[in-house]
Write a protein that holds these residues in place. Structure first.
Motif, mmCIF file in Angstrom:
data_model
loop_
_atom_site.group_PDB
_atom_site.id
_atom_site.type_symbol
_atom_site.label_atom_id
_atom_site.label_comp_id
_atom_site.label_asym_id
_atom_site.label_seq_id
_atom_site.Cartn_x
_atom_site.Cartn_y
_atom_site.Cartn_z
ATOM 1 N N LEU A 13 0.827 -1.211 0.000
ATOM 2 C CA LEU A 13 0.000 0.000 0.000
ATOM 3 C C LEU A 13 0.860 1.261 0.000
ATOM 4 C CD1 LEU A 13 -2.984 -0.977 2.291
ATOM 5 C CD2 LEU A 13 -3.006 -0.520 -0.151
ATOM 6 N N MET A 14 2.020 1.230 0.660
ATOM 7 C CA MET A 14 2.926 2.379 0.570
ATOM 8 C C MET A 14 3.420 2.561 -0.862
ATOM 9 S SD MET A 14 5.187 2.625 4.073
ATOM 10 C CE MET A 14 5.552 0.901 4.347
ATOM 11 N N LEU A 15 3.693 1.465 -1.531
ATOM 12 C CA LEU A 15 4.094 1.535 -2.937
ATOM 13 C C LEU A 15 2.955 2.057 -3.793
ATOM 14 C CD1 LEU A 15 6.219 0.926 -5.114
ATOM 15 C CD2 LEU A 15 5.318 -1.415 -5.213
ATOM 16 N N LEU A 16 1.721 1.634 -3.496
ATOM 17 C CA LEU A 16 0.558 2.090 -4.254
ATOM 18 C C LEU A 16 0.335 3.590 -4.069
ATOM 19 C CD1 LEU A 16 -1.783 1.219 -6.063
ATOM 20 C CD2 LEU A 16 -3.118 0.726 -3.997
ATOM 21 N N VAL A 17 0.497 4.077 -2.838
ATOM 22 C CA VAL A 17 0.361 5.513 -2.584
ATOM 23 C C VAL A 17 1.414 6.293 -3.372
ATOM 24 C CG1 VAL A 17 0.639 7.303 -0.830
ATOM 25 C CG2 VAL A 17 -0.724 5.289 -0.326
ATOM 26 N N THR A 18 2.643 5.795 -3.395
ATOM 27 C CA THR A 18 3.716 6.464 -4.128
ATOM 28 C C THR A 18 3.420 6.507 -5.625
ATOM 29 O OG1 THR A 18 5.294 5.658 -2.473
ATOM 30 C CG2 THR A 18 6.203 6.522 -4.523
ATOM 31 N N CYS A 19 2.933 5.388 -6.160
ATOM 32 C CA CYS A 19 2.592 5.337 -7.596
ATOM 33 C C CYS A 19 1.437 6.285 -7.918
ATOM 34 C CB CYS A 19 2.236 3.907 -7.994
ATOM 35 S SG CYS A 19 3.638 2.764 -7.966
ATOM 36 N N GLN A 20 0.433 6.316 -7.050
ATOM 37 C CA GLN A 20 -0.693 7.223 -7.265
ATOM 38 C C GLN A 20 -0.234 8.678 -7.229
ATOM 39 O OE1 GLN A 20 -3.700 6.771 -8.203
ATOM 40 N NE2 GLN A 20 -4.537 8.825 -7.868
ATOM 41 N N LEU A 21 0.695 8.989 -6.336
ATOM 42 C CA LEU A 21 1.227 10.351 -6.266
ATOM 43 C C LEU A 21 1.957 10.721 -7.554
ATOM 44 C CD1 LEU A 21 1.604 12.830 -4.420
ATOM 45 C CD2 LEU A 21 3.714 11.788 -3.593
ATOM 46 N N LEU A 22 2.706 9.786 -8.110
ATOM 47 C CA LEU A 22 3.411 10.047 -9.365
ATOM 48 C C LEU A 22 2.428 10.216 -10.525
ATOM 49 C CD1 LEU A 22 6.411 7.556 -9.026
ATOM 50 C CD2 LEU A 22 6.497 10.053 -8.905
ATOM 51 N N ILE A 23 1.358 9.428 -10.525
ATOM 52 C CA ILE A 23 0.323 9.580 -11.566
ATOM 53 C C ILE A 23 -0.305 10.968 -11.478
ATOM 54 C CG2 ILE A 23 -1.944 8.764 -12.313
ATOM 55 C CD1 ILE A 23 -1.045 5.941 -11.507
ATOM 56 N N MET A 24 -0.583 11.412 -10.264
ATOM 57 C CA MET A 24 -1.138 12.754 -10.081
ATOM 58 C C MET A 24 -0.161 13.821 -10.575
ATOM 59 S SD MET A 24 -2.737 12.149 -6.272
ATOM 60 C CE MET A 24 -2.590 13.878 -5.853
ATOM 61 N N TYR A 25 1.128 13.585 -10.403
ATOM 62 C CA TYR A 25 2.142 14.565 -10.801
ATOM 63 C C TYR A 25 2.270 14.659 -12.315
ATOM 64 C CZ TYR A 25 6.816 16.628 -11.295
ATOM 65 O OH TYR A 25 7.879 17.414 -11.656
ATOM 66 N N PHE A 26 2.378 13.495 -12.974
ATOM 67 C CA PHE A 26 2.573 13.497 -14.426
ATOM 68 C C PHE A 26 1.257 13.659 -15.189
ATOM 69 C CE2 PHE A 26 6.394 11.139 -12.979
ATOM 70 C CZ PHE A 26 7.350 11.978 -13.526
ATOM 71 N N GLU A 27 0.146 13.331 -14.553
ATOM 72 C CA GLU A 27 -1.201 13.517 -15.095
ATOM 73 C C GLU A 27 -1.455 12.746 -16.384
ATOM 74 O OE1 GLU A 27 -1.524 17.793 -15.202
ATOM 75 O OE2 GLU A 27 -2.311 17.836 -13.151
ATOM 76 N N CYS A 28 -0.486 11.958 -16.809
ATOM 77 C CA CYS A 28 -0.670 10.949 -17.863
ATOM 78 C C CYS A 28 -1.383 11.478 -19.107
ATOM 79 C CB CYS A 28 -1.427 9.746 -17.306
ATOM 80 S SG CYS A 28 -0.559 8.927 -15.955
ATOM 81 N N GLY A 29 -0.972 12.624 -19.577
ATOM 82 C CA GLY A 29 -1.546 13.168 -20.800
ATOM 83 C C GLY A 29 -2.915 13.789 -20.642
ATOM 84 N N CYS A 30 -3.411 13.883 -19.411
ATOM 85 C CA CYS A 30 -4.752 14.443 -19.172
ATOM 86 C C CYS A 30 -4.704 15.866 -18.634
ATOM 87 C CB CYS A 30 -5.516 13.552 -18.190
ATOM 88 S SG CYS A 30 -5.730 11.849 -18.740
ATOM 89 N N ALA A 31 -3.557 16.504 -18.720
ATOM 90 C CA ALA A 31 -3.388 17.825 -18.104
ATOM 91 C C ALA A 31 -4.369 18.845 -18.672
ATOM 92 C CB ALA A 31 -1.953 18.315 -18.310
ATOM 93 N N VAL A 32 -4.647 18.792 -19.974
ATOM 94 C CA VAL A 32 -5.555 19.765 -20.597
ATOM 95 C C VAL A 32 -6.962 19.591 -20.046
ATOM 96 C CG1 VAL A 32 -6.545 20.565 -22.762
ATOM 97 C CG2 VAL A 32 -4.136 19.901 -22.667
ATOM 98 N N TRP A 33 -7.428 18.341 -19.961
ATOM 99 C CA TRP A 33 -8.760 18.071 -19.420
ATOM 100 C C TRP A 33 -8.860 18.504 -17.967
ATOM 101 C CZ3 TRP A 33 -9.572 12.368 -21.484
ATOM 102 C CH2 TRP A 33 -9.689 12.420 -22.883
ATOM 103 N N LEU A 34 -7.834 18.171 -17.198
ATOM 104 C CA LEU A 34 -7.858 18.506 -15.777
ATOM 105 C C LEU A 34 -7.830 20.015 -15.571
ATOM 106 C CD1 LEU A 34 -5.350 15.815 -14.439
ATOM 107 C CD2 LEU A 34 -7.829 15.819 -14.152
ATOM 108 N N GLU A 35 -7.107 20.722 -16.424
ATOM 109 C CA GLU A 35 -7.036 22.173 -16.291
ATOM 110 C C GLU A 35 -8.386 22.825 -16.545
ATOM 111 O OE1 GLU A 35 -4.414 25.892 -18.134
ATOM 112 O OE2 GLU A 35 -3.882 23.814 -18.581
ATOM 113 N N ARG A 36 -9.203 22.197 -17.373
ATOM 114 C CA ARG A 36 -10.508 22.760 -17.697
ATOM 115 C C ARG A 36 -11.567 22.431 -16.651
ATOM 116 N NH1 ARG A 36 -10.659 20.835 -24.058
ATOM 117 N NH2 ARG A 36 -9.035 22.269 -24.830
ATOM 118 N N SER A 37 -11.334 21.433 -15.819
ATOM 119 C CA SER A 37 -12.364 20.958 -14.907
ATOM 120 C C SER A 37 -11.806 20.758 -13.498
ATOM 121 C CB SER A 37 -12.966 19.646 -15.426
ATOM 122 O OG SER A 37 -13.909 19.120 -14.515
ATOM 123 N N PRO A 38 -11.981 21.733 -12.605
ATOM 124 C CA PRO A 38 -11.539 21.549 -11.219
ATOM 125 C C PRO A 38 -12.209 20.361 -10.526
ATOM 126 C CG PRO A 38 -11.960 23.862 -11.659
ATOM 127 C CD PRO A 38 -12.447 23.103 -12.858
#
Length: 336
Positions: free
Chosen positions: A152-177
């Motif tokens: 679970l500590m590894l899962l939290v770390t991976c989820q944090l990295l996904i949130m950081y890189f946003e996996c190509g969804c940065a434009v969508w996320l920027e439009r929708s808080p």
């Protein structure tokens, strides 16, 4: 003339000493770039990394999780939970600073990165070091606690990295808080369940762990919305109030409180006690009422008084985080 000669002689001596020091490679500590860098990081920390707040959140969540799952504050799980969360919150803050730097250049030019206190590369390097430290915690957790806690500590770390890189969804996320909220806030629940497994490896099956995570999630989510209620905020910052207006923003707060209320009810059922309900409902009703009053005010008054609601939501979050230790200390009852 004699005085001028003395001054010139003293200047020649100083120049010779300076040349000698440069040739020997010695520099004054104040001119050392490492000293300047340390000062810049200290200034950055004072302005943007509230370590005391992170310590309170980390310690409170760790203590609450351990008390709910095992009725005891065992040193090793408590220490692991505290350190891992401190790394998490600090890393999360640095990641947010990096992701928001372009917005901050417009909406908050006084912040450290927009004004050039630190370089982008320096903060990226710190993120990499903190991420490695989180992974090291997972390895140590596997060796000293349990494979499930490490997973679970590894899962939290991976989820944090996904949130950081946003996996190509940065434009969508920027439009929708709201989309940002739905994809980023659940990591709070995941972290709570992770800390619960430090005390009891089978906590991911426990109703108490999920109930506690829902209760804490409501506190974090309410604060996330209430800290951004300035009606004069720049549109580029994408706050909930500026983007969606008062009705939708209040609806988000109401849904967050409904989730937390459900978690408090389930925790009360699992522990056969009523303190989770009383402890949750009282401060949240205060926040809901204060938000209604704030939104009923003219905009000129809201621009001055929104900080009151932000303060109440921050105090409520700390109350939720420490609710279990407070109940255990004040009543002497078993909270697990």
């Amino acid at each position: 003339m004699r005085l001028r000669g003395v001054l010139r002689a003293e200047a020649d001596v100083e120049n010779q000493q300076l040349i000698a020091s440069e040739e020997s490679g010695s520099r004054h500590p104040q001119d050392d770039p490492r000293v300047d860098s340390a000062r810049a990081w200290l200034r950055f920390g004072r302005e943007r990394v509230p370590l005391l707040v992170f310590a309170l959140l980390s310690g409170g969540t760790a203590a609450s999780s351990l008390l709910v799952m095992s009725c005891a504050l065992t040193v090793k799980p408590l220490l692991f939970g505290f350190v891992f969360q401190m790394l998490f919150y600090t890393n999360l803050r640095l990641m947010d600073e990096l992701k928001d730097v372009d917005k901050d250049r417009i909406g908050h030019p006084e912040r450290p990165l927009p004004r050039g206190l630190l370089t982008i590369d320096a903060v990226r390097g710190a993120v990499q070091l903190l991420t490695l430290a989180m992974l090291l915690c997972a390895v140590l957790g596997y060796m000293m606690l349990s494979p499930m806690a490490a997973a679970l500590m590894l899962l939290v770390t991976c989820q944090l990295l996904i949130m950081y890189f946003e996996c190509g969804c940065a434009v969508w996320l920027e439009r929708s808080p709201i989309l940002v909220l739905l994809t980023h806030q659940p990591i709070v629940s995941l972290m709570t369940i992770c800390v619960c497994t430090l005390a009891q490896p089978t906590s991911y099956f426990s109703l108490k762990a999920y109930s506690l995570s829902a209760l804490l999630q409501a506190g974090f989510l309410t604060y996330e919305v209430c800290r951004k209620l300035d009606p004069t905020a720049h549109k580029v910052l994408g706050t909930y109030l500026v983007t969606y207006g008062r009705v939708t923003t209040f609806a988000i707060i109401a849904v967050a409180n409904a989730v937390g209320g459900g978690g408090a009810y389930l925790l009360a059922t699992a522990t056969d006690e009523r303190w989770p309900l009383y402890g949750f409902v009282t401060p949240q009703l205060l926040i809901v009422m204060s938000t209604l009053i704030l939104f009923a005010m003219p905009e000129a008054h809201r621009s001055k008084r929104h900080k009151v609601v932000e303060l109440l939501s921050a105090l409520s979050l700390l109350w939720h985080v420490f609710l279990v230790p407070i109940a255990a200390t004040a009543t002497g009852m078993d909270v697990c």
